[in-house]
Design a protein around this motif. Structure first.
Motif, PDB file in Angstrom:
ATOM      1  N   LYS A 146      -5.233   2.623   6.957  1.00 41.31           N
ATOM      2  CA  LYS A 146      -5.427   3.304   7.471  1.00 41.31           C
ATOM      3  C   LYS A 146      -4.965   4.922   7.426  1.00 41.31           C
ATOM      4  CE  LYS A 146      -7.123   4.609  11.804  1.00 41.31           C
ATOM      5  NZ  LYS A 146      -7.817   4.683  13.279  1.00 41.31           N
ATOM      6  N   ASP A 147      -3.998   4.626   6.930  1.00 39.79           N
ATOM      7  CA  ASP A 147      -2.519   6.358   7.080  1.00 39.79           C
ATOM      8  C   ASP A 147      -3.357   6.494   5.631  1.00 39.79           C
ATOM      9  OD1 ASP A 147      -1.800   5.861   9.615  1.00 39.79           O
ATOM     10  OD2 ASP A 147       0.148   5.332   8.073  1.00 39.79           O
ATOM     11  N   ALA A 148      -3.139   5.381   4.888  1.00 41.94           N
ATOM     12  CA  ALA A 148      -3.597   5.867   3.273  1.00 41.94           C
ATOM     13  C   ALA A 148      -4.661   6.473   2.878  1.00 41.94           C
ATOM     14  CB  ALA A 148      -3.079   4.756   2.409  1.00 41.94           C
ATOM     15  N   SER A 149      -5.732   6.359   3.512  1.00 41.37           N
ATOM     16  CA  SER A 149      -7.150   6.812   2.723  1.00 41.37           C
ATOM     17  C   SER A 149      -7.641   7.260   3.966  1.00 41.37           C
ATOM     18  CB  SER A 149      -7.360   5.378   2.541  1.00 41.37           C
ATOM     19  OG  SER A 149      -8.093   4.617   3.718  1.00 41.37           O
ATOM     20  N   LYS A 209     -12.363   8.880   1.696  1.00 41.92           N
ATOM     21  CA  LYS A 209     -12.369   8.161   3.521  1.00 41.92           C
ATOM     22  C   LYS A 209     -11.956   7.202   3.015  1.00 41.92           C
ATOM     23  CE  LYS A 209     -16.755   6.010   2.298  1.00 41.92           C
ATOM     24  NZ  LYS A 209     -18.835   5.196   2.462  1.00 41.92           N
ATOM     25  N   GLU A 210     -12.289   6.972   4.895  1.00 38.57           N
ATOM     26  CA  GLU A 210     -11.215   5.598   4.757  1.00 38.57           C
ATOM     27  C   GLU A 210     -12.451   4.376   4.125  1.00 38.57           C
ATOM     28  OE1 GLU A 210      -9.878   5.001   9.125  1.00 38.57           O
ATOM     29  OE2 GLU A 210      -9.886   2.967   9.007  1.00 38.57           O
ATOM     30  N   LEU A 211     -10.821   3.837   3.414  1.00 35.17           N
ATOM     31  CA  LEU A 211     -11.465   2.342   2.545  1.00 35.17           C
ATOM     32  C   LEU A 211     -12.062   1.271   3.824  1.00 35.17           C
ATOM     33  CD1 LEU A 211      -8.737   2.693  -0.377  1.00 35.17           C
ATOM     34  CD2 LEU A 211     -11.246   3.118  -0.130  1.00 35.17           C
ATOM     35  N   LYS A 236      -7.082  11.693  -0.859  1.00 33.72           N
ATOM     36  CA  LYS A 236      -6.119  10.740  -0.573  1.00 33.72           C
ATOM     37  C   LYS A 236      -5.938   9.955  -1.822  1.00 33.72           C
ATOM     38  CE  LYS A 236      -3.988  11.215   4.403  1.00 33.72           C
ATOM     39  NZ  LYS A 236      -4.239  10.596   5.725  1.00 33.72           N
ATOM     40  N   ILE A 237      -4.336  10.197  -2.602  1.00 32.62           N
ATOM     41  CA  ILE A 237      -4.286   9.038  -3.791  1.00 32.62           C
ATOM     42  C   ILE A 237      -4.039   7.661  -2.830  1.00 32.62           C
ATOM     43  CG2 ILE A 237      -2.973   8.708  -5.912  1.00 32.62           C
ATOM     44  CD1 ILE A 237      -4.511  11.092  -6.044  1.00 32.62           C
ATOM     45  N   VAL A 294       0.654  -1.436  -0.188  1.00 33.58           N
ATOM     46  CA  VAL A 294       0.186  -0.522  -0.126  1.00 33.58           C
ATOM     47  C   VAL A 294       1.508   1.292   0.147  1.00 33.58           C
ATOM     48  CG1 VAL A 294      -1.610   1.402   1.252  1.00 33.58           C
ATOM     49  CG2 VAL A 294      -1.748  -1.577   1.558  1.00 33.58           C
ATOM     50  N   ASN A 295       0.881   2.217  -1.299  1.00 37.69           N
ATOM     51  CA  ASN A 295       1.537   3.120  -0.801  1.00 37.69           C
ATOM     52  C   ASN A 295       2.413   2.692  -0.870  1.00 37.69           C
ATOM     53  OD1 ASN A 295      -0.881   5.084  -1.745  1.00 37.69           O
ATOM     54  ND2 ASN A 295      -0.158   6.432   0.551  1.00 37.69           N
TER      55      ASN A 295
END
Lengths: 297, 575
Positions: free
Chosen positions: B70-73, B162-164, B145-146, B54-55
């Motif tokens: 969570k951090d990413a999205s 929003k959070e995925l 966010k991307i 993820v990222n």
């Protein structure tokens, strides 16, 4: 002292031990049946009800039981779940006879102050009609198993008394553990009954070994062949017995624990039923046939 | 190379085949998708895909994935200040501005002090004078966010505001599947109750519908089959990673949908409704949220469906005879005298006014609506989404032909499962060591002890091979079965060893000795088989795993590993 001459002199006296065990078991199981109308005490899986497991270390089982009994006004059974390997409490199991699962969960939360989630809570709910038909189904399975096993034995040995002796021995191997379980106040679950089926399999192993050696072998005399088969048979029994006893101590799973316990008791009594009872019957049978002289070397 | 003889070669072959069947992976990376939310699903991610990173950060465990995702999205809510021609408001928004705009006019407002029909003048200190102003700012108002998610197959890059919610599990390390009691999840036995007794055909229909419902819900990790207990025909469902409440609220509800005008049924779920709009924001979604009463919020959802020709005809016939109630004396527009009432399991869920223009028309496009409530806007929104999904599912799959009664439900926590598995493996290992000690004490001869251990471990390995090949679910009972069959295996090896060792002075040939041992083994095998067979059919097959593990175990033992053991002894002892 020579085992063969010991056996020859004492086989009738040895026979007393299995008879005592058989009578004892029949009295225990019979009186249980007389009192309750049941063959044994069934747990939730065979009777219906709820069994909830809470995976938290600091729960006071007795306090929880008292609280729930007052609150729900039925018989509640709470037992601790321990990990023998680390000698630690892992959680508690709550059992209740009727199907009030939602109430039970809320009340446990109230009593313990722990919020129950998928992470720390497992639950089994069985309707009483299903529990009953499971019970009937499994009893039928045990009877069919026993009957099929009997057919196998009769086909293999083709003579009545030795075959019947194997079946009698298997019967003692089933009824004695059942009596002990009842005395210990343990409720039997579906897997426990499966363990009794395994007992049928394990029990006849040593009897088949014994009967084959006595009836189908020609080397040595009758007594030396019995001692010879006992050497092999006891090694078999001890290997399985010690392995399962240790596994019983190690496992935390209640399902496995009950299975192992039943098989361990059965293997212990199998020593008596095979070498004190079955061998006695075979000696008597061979003498009666008057064939034993033929085997003296 | 010297051949080992047929029996040993057969054992080696079976070991190799078992290894292939188990297909162990020694290093695994990433996590496997168990369920997806709408956003990530629409991006093309599938259940069962393995997520690697993820990222650009590698994923190691499911826990680690949850944090990374969570951090990413996750995006913080933003304060929005809005001024219209009539009012102004200040509120927080996260993934949605809580209103829509058409010709600079507010539509579908969910902001308490702003009403539909007001003209937008200013937002976050930017004056809105024309469409261009709005287009310039609208995408900059909310944070996003991307997210870059890389699976085994490809990389997905998309915008999230929003959070995925992607639910994952560990990638399986081999073909051996863990049963429910080792993995966590819920097992339900359902009994159909109706006027008539369910036939096999009914059970199959029920299974199809339930299976569809679970698919629509994104629960792909499931097993459903028919089961018989006594006289009753039941359905057994096992779903990993779902709780008891979810099963009760969703699978076991009959889901009988009826749309009625007065007492007449216009259409029901299933075949009357060939199309249901779902997961598509243009024709399905939450439309408004309001404070319904003191401390009680309500949200309304809408989604469109298409009716079959038959149902449309019924609609025409019924509405033809209804009166038109005009909304005001001046207009010709109005509503029909009776509304379209929507019932789910005989409970009225919504009542829709029918526009007078639809009187007597064979319309196929219908808008379905309903609501959800809660003590905060968020809970009301969640409730509405849940109700909408339930209604959509029921309309797609149709109702179950029977009511279902839950006769047995077990829910096993995943933490338990992990502990049990570790513990059962430990118990098995300890049992093997103890057996080793007993045979060491009894025989004190490496030429017997080593072949015995090889045979014993081979038996376990080949049973696992079978488990991998047929994708059994290894549960606690099956592990007990394996331990049991290994137990009889040891018994038989002791019989063989004793038969061979006994009386060296005797003149029996090797063949004769083994033949004698195998008579005992075969009779014992037949007796065990006889004892286990009834269990395959008893109690809805819940103990089938145990019975099959034992039967397969002893069969492998008798026909493959124990003959090989005899052959090993023959070679070693004969020298």
């Amino acid at each position: 002292m020579n085992w063969e001459s010991f056996l020859e002199k004492n086989y009738k006296k040895l026979f007393v031990v299995p008879i005592i065990l058989l009578v004892f078991s029949l009295i225990v199981v019979g009186s249980f049946f007389y009192r309750t109308g049941e063959l044994f005490e069934r747990d939730v899986s065979l009777k219906g009800g709820v069994s909830a497991t809470i995976y938290e270390k600091n729960i006071d089982a007795e306090k929880l039981e008292k609280f729930l009994e007052e609150k729900l006004n039925t018989d509640i059974f709470v037992r601790k779940l321990g990990d023998v390997a680390s000698n630690k409490n892992i959680g508690v199991v709550v059992e209740i006879g009727d199907e009030a699962s939602d109430e039970l969960k809320n009340n446990i939360e109230e009593a313990t102050g722990i919020s129950l989630s998928r992470e720390n809570f497992s639950i089994e709910v069985v309707s009483s009609s299903l529990g009953e038909s499971f019970y009937q189904g499994l009893l039928k399975a045990v009877l069919i198993s026993f009957a099929l096993m009997a057919v196998v034995i009769f086909v293999a040995f083709r003579s009545f008394i030795p075959s019947a002796a194997v079946l009698l021995s298997a019967f003692l191997d089933i009824i004695f553990p059942l009596a002990i379980i009842e005395l210990l106040g343990i409720k039997i679950n579906a897997a426990g009954i499966a363990a009794f089926l395994l007992v049928i399999g394990y029990s006849v192993d040593t009897d088949i070994l014994l009967t084959t050696k006595v009836l189908k072998r020609r080397e040595g005399n009758l007594y030396s062949r019995i001692i010879d088969s006992a050497k092999t048979g006891l090694t078999m029994t001890f290997a399985t017995l010690t392995a399962l006893s240790v596994a019983y101590v190690v496992t935390t799973s209640f399902v496995l624990k009950q299975m192992f316990l039943i098989i361990v008791i059965a293997l212990l009594v199998d020593i008596v039923s095979t070498y004190f009872m079955n061998s006695g019957i075979l000696i008597w049978y061979c003498k009666k046939r008057g064939e034993h002289e033929k085997f003296w070397s | 190379m010297k051949s080992f003889g047929v029996r040993i070669n057969l054992l080696i072959l079976m070991l190799v085949l078992s290894f292939i069947a188990i297909a162990p992976k020694f290093s695994v990376e990433g996590v496997e998708i168990r369920s997806l939310d709408v956003v990530s699903k629409s991006q093309g991610l599938n259940i069962g895909d393995v997520i690697k990173s993820v990222n650009n950060v590698n994923v190691e465990t499911p826990e680690n994935f949850i944090e990374l995702l969570k951090d990413a999205s996750s995006v913080d809510p933003v304060r929005i200040n809005i001024i219209t021609d009539k009012n102004n408001a200040s509120y927080f928004a996260q993934d949605n501005l809580l209103f829509e705009l058409e010709n600079l006019t507010i539509k579908n407002s969910r902001i308490s002090s702003i009403n539909d029909g007001e003209i937008l003048k200013e937002i976050n200190n930017v004056k809105i004078n024309n469409e261009d102003d709005w287009e310039k700012i609208r995408y900059e108002l909310l944070l996003s966010k991307i997210v870059r998610i890389k699976t085994e197959k490809r990389e997905y890059t998309f915008q999230a505001n929003k959070e995925l919610e992607i639910n994952v599990k560990e990638v399986s390390r081999s073909n051996i599947r863990k049963g429910l009691d080792l993995e966590g999840g819920t097992r339900v036995l359902l009994k159909p109750v109706g006027e008539f007794k369910a036939t096999d055909q009914d059970i199959n229909n029920l299974i199809d519908i339930i299976s569809d419902r679970l698919d629509i819900y994104g629960l792909a990790d499931k097993r459903i089959r028919a089961a018989e207990v006594g006289e009753d025909k039941l359905i057994l469902i096992e779903i990993a990673g779902i709780s008891k409440e979810e099963v009760e609220g969703f699978i076991a509800t009959q889901g009988k949908f009826e749309a009625k005008i007065g007492n007449e049924t216009v259409f029901t779920g299933g075949k009357d409704v060939p199309f249901v709009c779902k997961d598509d924001g243009t024709c399905s979604g939450i439309r408004t949220c309001n404070l319904a009463s003191e401390g009680q919020y309500g949200c309304r959802f809408e989604f469109s469906i298409k009716l079959s020709v038959d149902a449309a005809k019924r609609h025409a016939d019924i509405t033809k005879n209804l009166d038109v109630v005009l909304t005001s004396g001046l207009s010709k527009e109005g509503y029909l005298s009776k509304p379209l009432d929507l019932y789910l399991d005989d409970e009225l869920i919504d009542s829709l006014q029918i526009s007078s223009s639809l009187k007597g028309s064979e319309t196929t496009d219908i808008l379905i609506s309903g609501s959800g409530f809660g003590d905060s806007e968020e809970t009301a929104l969640n409730d509405a989404v849940l109700n909408m999904e339930k209604l959509q599912t029921v309309l797609i799959t149709g109702s179950l032909p029977f009511q279902l009664e839950i006769v047995k439900i077990d829910s096993i926590s995943p933490i338990f499962g992990k502990e049990f598995l570790k513990n059962a493996v430990l118990a098995g290992a300890v049992a093997v060591v103890v057996v080793l000690l007993v045979v060491i004490i009894r025989y004190r001869n490496l030429k017997i002890i080593i072949p015995m251990m090889i045979t014993l471990l081979s038996e376990i390995f080949i049973i696992l091979g079978f488990a991998g090949l047929f994708r059994w679910n290894l549960d606690l009972a099956a592990i007990a079965g394996i331990i049991a069959s290994v137990g009889t295996g040891v018994d038989d090896q002791i019989v063989i060893a004793d038969e061979i060792l006994r009386g060296k002075e005797q003149i029996f040939s090797w063949k004769e000795k083994l033949k004698r041992a195998f008579f005992i083994i075969m009779v014992a095998y037949a007796a065990t088989l006889a004892a286990m067979l009834p269990l395959i059919w008893a109690v809805a097959g819940l103990l089938r795993g145990f019975a099959i593990a034992t039967i397969v175990g002893v069969t492998i033992g008798v026909f493959i590993t124990r003959p090989a053991f005899g052959a090993m002894l023959e070679r070693l002892m004969n020298k």
